[in-house]
Design a protein around this motif. Structure first.
Motif, PDB file in Angstrom:
ATOM      1  N   UNK A 116       1.101  -0.826  -0.026  1.00  0.00           N
ATOM      2  CA  UNK A 116      -0.005   0.060   0.187  1.00  0.00           C
ATOM      3  C   UNK A 116       1.398   1.566   0.242  1.00  0.00           C
ATOM      4  N   UNK A 117       1.493   1.578   0.028  1.00  0.00           N
ATOM      5  CA  UNK A 117       3.181   1.967   0.016  1.00  0.00           C
ATOM      6  C   UNK A 117       3.509   2.766  -0.577  1.00  0.00           C
ATOM      7  N   UNK A 118       3.175   1.583  -1.563  1.00  0.00           N
ATOM      8  CA  UNK A 118       3.986   2.874  -3.271  1.00  0.00           C
ATOM      9  C   UNK A 118       2.395   2.667  -4.215  1.00  0.00           C
ATOM     10  N   UNK A 119       3.019   2.871  -5.446  1.00  0.00           N
ATOM     11  CA  UNK A 119       2.626   2.927  -6.429  1.00  0.00           C
ATOM     12  C   UNK A 119       2.737   2.001  -7.080  1.00  0.00           C
ATOM     13  N   UNK A 120       1.088   1.742  -8.090  1.00  0.00           N
ATOM     14  CA  UNK A 120       1.272   0.120  -8.984  1.00  0.00           C
ATOM     15  C   UNK A 120       2.355   0.769  -9.861  1.00  0.00           C
ATOM     16  N   UNK A 121       3.014   1.831 -10.288  1.00  0.00           N
ATOM     17  CA  UNK A 121       4.215   1.942 -10.821  1.00  0.00           C
ATOM     18  C   UNK A 121       5.151   1.191 -10.652  1.00  0.00           C
ATOM     19  N   UNK A 122       5.228   0.977  -8.825  1.00  0.00           N
ATOM     20  CA  UNK A 122       6.887   1.524  -8.132  1.00  0.00           C
ATOM     21  C   UNK A 122       6.931  -0.427  -7.976  1.00  0.00           C
ATOM     22  N   UNK A 123       5.860  -0.793  -7.680  1.00  0.00           N
ATOM     23  CA  UNK A 123       5.421  -1.770  -7.115  1.00  0.00           C
ATOM     24  C   UNK A 123       5.879  -3.003  -8.653  1.00  0.00           C
ATOM     25  N   UNK A 124       5.683  -2.391  -9.052  1.00  0.00           N
ATOM     26  CA  UNK A 124       6.020  -3.660 -10.519  1.00  0.00           C
ATOM     27  C   UNK A 124       8.144  -3.643 -11.009  1.00  0.00           C
ATOM     28  N   UNK A 125       8.637  -3.068  -9.590  1.00  0.00           N
ATOM     29  CA  UNK A 125       9.499  -2.640 -10.070  1.00  0.00           C
ATOM     30  C   UNK A 125       9.986  -4.792  -9.474  1.00  0.00           C
ATOM     31  N   UNK A 126       9.220  -4.436  -8.508  1.00  0.00           N
ATOM     32  CA  UNK A 126       9.483  -5.984  -7.870  1.00  0.00           C
ATOM     33  C   UNK A 126       9.049  -6.946  -7.590  1.00  0.00           C
ATOM     34  N   UNK A 127       8.197  -7.930  -7.831  1.00  0.00           N
ATOM     35  CA  UNK A 127       7.671  -9.377  -7.760  1.00  0.00           C
ATOM     36  C   UNK A 127       8.679 -10.882  -7.770  1.00  0.00           C
TER      37      UNK A 127
END
Length: 316
Positions: A116-127
């Motif tokens: 919840x703490x980052x945007x979808x565009x940021x989160x996509x860098x991580x899975x």
């Protein structure tokens, strides 16, 4: 449905956005996710170019992309891990690609609540990158406080996570990367950061764990482990992938140090743990650029030129 496909191996120009593709059916334990953002994986350019065709033997036409962040649009009757409308992130089933698309259908075990703490565009860098680093440093080897960790290729998608995670575990982290990234890596938790072009490995001492994200000179890299230390070779030499794989496997016969091989296939618990690490502030996503899916050719060109810090993000 719109998605990126390629029907022959080659340069980035073989990629195309195809319209009118059928959406895969949703099975009893599957979810369909409307994709808000995805990423270009580090190894995908070599796969698309055909460098790994002897190892992977993919059928063409094929898709690209592993990571995704989005919203559950449909859930099978046996799904218990997510509900329609949930914000989730995840990965394609192990060994498959195709997340650079408007929607994906995956087993429920491949998703978890998105941070919840980052945007979808940021989160996509991580899975993919985040679970790879997490599995490498906490499962394949149990990195602990005071140990010396070398991250080779530290500015890439996995490297930027490994530096942060290693520092959070109390390890002394040494990062090797391009000169433009060294100050950032020190700020992210590296005790030391050196330019890989001008630094000899012998100058750095010995390490308990080496996370190698480059794939070249692995016998030399391994020689800088302490006795009983662990090499985690997570990349193949892109010029000689088959030879690189065989030499790495042969090196497992030397028991003075350990080679820990794995192909990342995260459990649901690891995805959930990664969400908690992001929302807890331990891991920050690193985004090099955000492009539209229609600009996938340029995204792959950027990845092939190198020097990218973190991940290149694509939005449908």
């Amino acid at each position: 449905m719109r998605a990126v496909r390629y029907d022959r191996y080659g340069g980035p120009e073989v990629l195309a956005v195809v319209d009118g593709l059928p959406t895969p059916p949703v099975g009893p334990a599957d979810v369909r996710v409307e994709v808000a953002a995805t990423a270009v994986g580090g190894g995908e350019t070599a796969i698309r170019a055909g460098h790994l065709r002897r190892l992977l033997r993919r059928r063409l036409p094929a898709g690209t992309g592993v990571d995704f962040v989005g919203t559950v649009a449909e859930a099978g009757p046996d799904v218990t891990r997510a509900n329609v409308g949930d914000a989730v992130w995840g990965l394609m089933p192990h060994g498959t690609f195709g997340s650079v698309a408007e929607s994906v259908v995956v087993p429920q075990e491949r998703v978890a609540a998105a941070p919840r703490s980052v945007s979808p565009g940021e989160a996509a860098a991580l899975p993919a990158s985040g679970t790879t680093a997490l599995h490498a440093l906490t499962r394949r080897t149990r990195l602990s406080a005071g140990q010396r960790l070398l991250v080779r290729g530290a500015a890439g998608g996995v490297g930027v996570v490994a530096v942060q995670l290693g520092a959070s575990l109390g390890a002394h982290v040494t990062a090797l990367a391009g000169a433009d990234h060294l100050a950032w890596l020190r700020g992210a938790g590296a005790a030391e950061a050196f330019d890989h072009r001008t630094t000899e490995l012998g100058e750095l001492g010995r390490f308990d764990v080496v996370l190698d994200l480059v794939g070249t000179r692995l016998p030399e890299v391994r020689s800088h482990l302490v006795r009983g230390g662990t090499l985690l070779p997570l990349a193949l030499d892109p010029r000689r992938p088959l030879r690189s794989a065989l030499r790495t496997a042969a090196g497992m016969l030397d028991r003075r140090t350990r080679i820990a091989l794995f192909s990342n296939d995260p459990s649901p618990q690891e995805l959930e743990e990664l969400t908690a690490l992001v929302d807890g502030g331990t891991i920050r996503p690193v985004v090099a650029a955000v492009l539209a899916m229609d600009d996938v050719v340029e995204a792959h060109r950027m990845a092939e030129r190198g020097g990218v810090r973190g991940k290149i993000i694509l939005t449908p």
